[in-house]
Design an enzyme around this catalytic site. Structure first.
Site, short mmCIF file in Angstrom:
data_model
loop_
_atom_site.label_atom_id
_atom_site.label_comp_id
_atom_site.label_asym_id
_atom_site.label_seq_id
_atom_site.Cartn_x
_atom_site.Cartn_y
_atom_site.Cartn_z
N ASP A 73 0.54 -1.35 0.16
CA ASP A 73 0.23 -0.14 -0.07
C ASP A 73 0.65 0.81 -0.02
OD1 ASP A 73 0.89 0.10 2.64
OD2 ASP A 73 -0.83 -0.71 3.17
N LYS A 113 -3.94 0.31 -2.09
CA LYS A 113 -4.59 -0.83 -0.96
C LYS A 113 -5.99 0.34 -0.89
CE LYS A 113 -3.91 -1.39 2.97
NZ LYS A 113 -2.92 -2.07 4.81
C1 R5P Z 1 -1.32 0.01 7.52
O1 R5P Z 1 -1.54 0.69 6.91
C2 R5P Z 1 -0.32 -0.54 7.51
O2 R5P Z 1 0.80 -0.58 7.39
C3 R5P Z 1 -0.46 -1.92 7.40
O3 R5P Z 1 -0.54 -2.49 6.07
C4 R5P Z 1 -1.28 -3.34 8.27
O4 R5P Z 1 -1.51 -2.29 9.49
C5 R5P Z 1 -1.79 -4.40 8.00
O5 R5P Z 1 -3.06 -4.53 8.93
P1 R5P Z 1 -3.83 -6.12 8.34
O6 R5P Z 1 -2.39 -6.86 8.34
O7 R5P Z 1 -4.92 -6.00 9.62
O8 R5P Z 1 -4.31 -6.17 6.95
#
Ligand code: R5P
Length: 297
Positions: free
Chosen positions: A170, A193
């Site tokens: 992302d 994302k």
């Molecule tokens: C948020 O944007 C962070 O960089 C991570 O991508 C996020 O916290 C990942 O969360 P999850 O494993 O719940 O998709």
């Protein structure tokens, strides 16, 4: 007389604190904690900290269970004469709720920063989730060191993956993906994302064919539900790539996240910021180097 720094590990942080103490040639003790029958926390420091620089070592995965005991330990150290009381939290919690996304929500990153800032003299952490807060100093009023693990992640990838293509899942991951790729001279791509819910993300992948023959390496700061990495991993495999290697800083892996993600990846590795079977990258040398720097008067 000052007797040098003294590390206190909160329960669950003993191994990391010992590694850190080894790097610093410092004393390390474990804070005694237990629950009273009514569920309240009992905290005791096993040695007197008078005149010492005290580092409380407590990573902040699942912070709600840990934070009160940490505050009680810090207050005890200060009341018992510690010269300085620091928090060493390799993972810093409550950084992602950094604005009011919906009316009425708490901005917990600001509240948590206020609580930590009123308890400790200094915070040392690794790759806090800085997105809408551009620096810890935007919300923390104490000295707050945000150390970067990208060089260590890059070193691991360079030593373990042939022909890596670094992929950030992302836009927020550009800061890690770009730095790592530049360090090892690898190409990198950052995906787009959209998060629809805690466990519901949508990721747009561009056309990757020009990188066929490369091994994708997904890098992210946090794996929580694991959905971000899972959706990105599936998209890469659909484009004909081998299952990606995933490299994360903070292996939170709530619930069944790790079991769900594992079959989609060639390998998953993490730093030891949060204890997990995937830990492969040691942070103690990085944190020790920061702590060895000059202490404030
Ligand atoms: C948020 O944007 C962070 O960089 C991570 O991508 C996020 O916290 C990942 O969360 P999850 O494993 O719940 O998709």
């Amino acid at each position: 007389m000052s007797a040098g720094r003294l590390l206190f590990a909160l329960p669950g942080n003993e191994a990391f604190a010992r590694r850190l103490a080894g790097e610093l040639a410092a004393d390390v003790e474990v804070v005694e904690t237990r629950r009273f029958p009514d569920g309240e926390s009992y905290v005791r420091l096993p040695v007197e900290p008078a005149g010492r620089v005290v580092d409380l070592v407590c990573t902040l995965a699942q912070p709600d269970e840990r934070f009160l005991a940490l505050v009680f330990a810090a207050d005890a150290a200060r009341e018992l004469g510690a010269r300085q009381v620091n928090l060493v939290a390799p993972y810093l919690a409550y950084m992602r709720q950094d604005c009011r996304f919906r009316p009425g929500e708490s901005v917990s990153s600001v509240s948590f920063a206020r609580l930590v800032s009123s308890t400790f003299d200094r915070l040392v952490t690794v790759d806090p989730h800085l997105h809408r807060h551009h620096a810890l100093s935007n919300v923390y009023t104490i000295r707050a060191d945000a150390l970067q693990s990208a060089p260590l992640l890059a070193e691991w990838i360079g030593a373990n993956v042939a022909r890596p293509l670094v992929v950030g899942p992302d836009e927020e991951s550009e800061q890690w993906a770009g730095a790592i790729a530049a360090r090892i001279g690898a190409p990198h791509v950052v995906l787009k994302k959209v998060r629809h819910g805690d466990r519901d993300v949508e990721i747009a992948l561009p056309e990757f064919q020009r990188w066929q023959g490369c091994q994708p390496v997904l890098v992210d700061d946090i794996a929580s539900s694991g959905r971000t990495l899972a959706v990105a991993a599936r998209g890469l495999v659909q484009q004909g790539f081998p299952r990606p290697v995933c490299v994360v800083v903070h292996a939170l892996f709530g619930g069944d996240a790790f079991q769900m993600l594992s079959p989609l990846c060639g390998r998953i590795v993490s730093t030891d910021a949060v204890p997990h079977p995937t830990n492969a990258i040691a942070l103690a040398p990085l944190i020790a180097a920061a702590l060895r720097g000059p202490a404030p008067e």
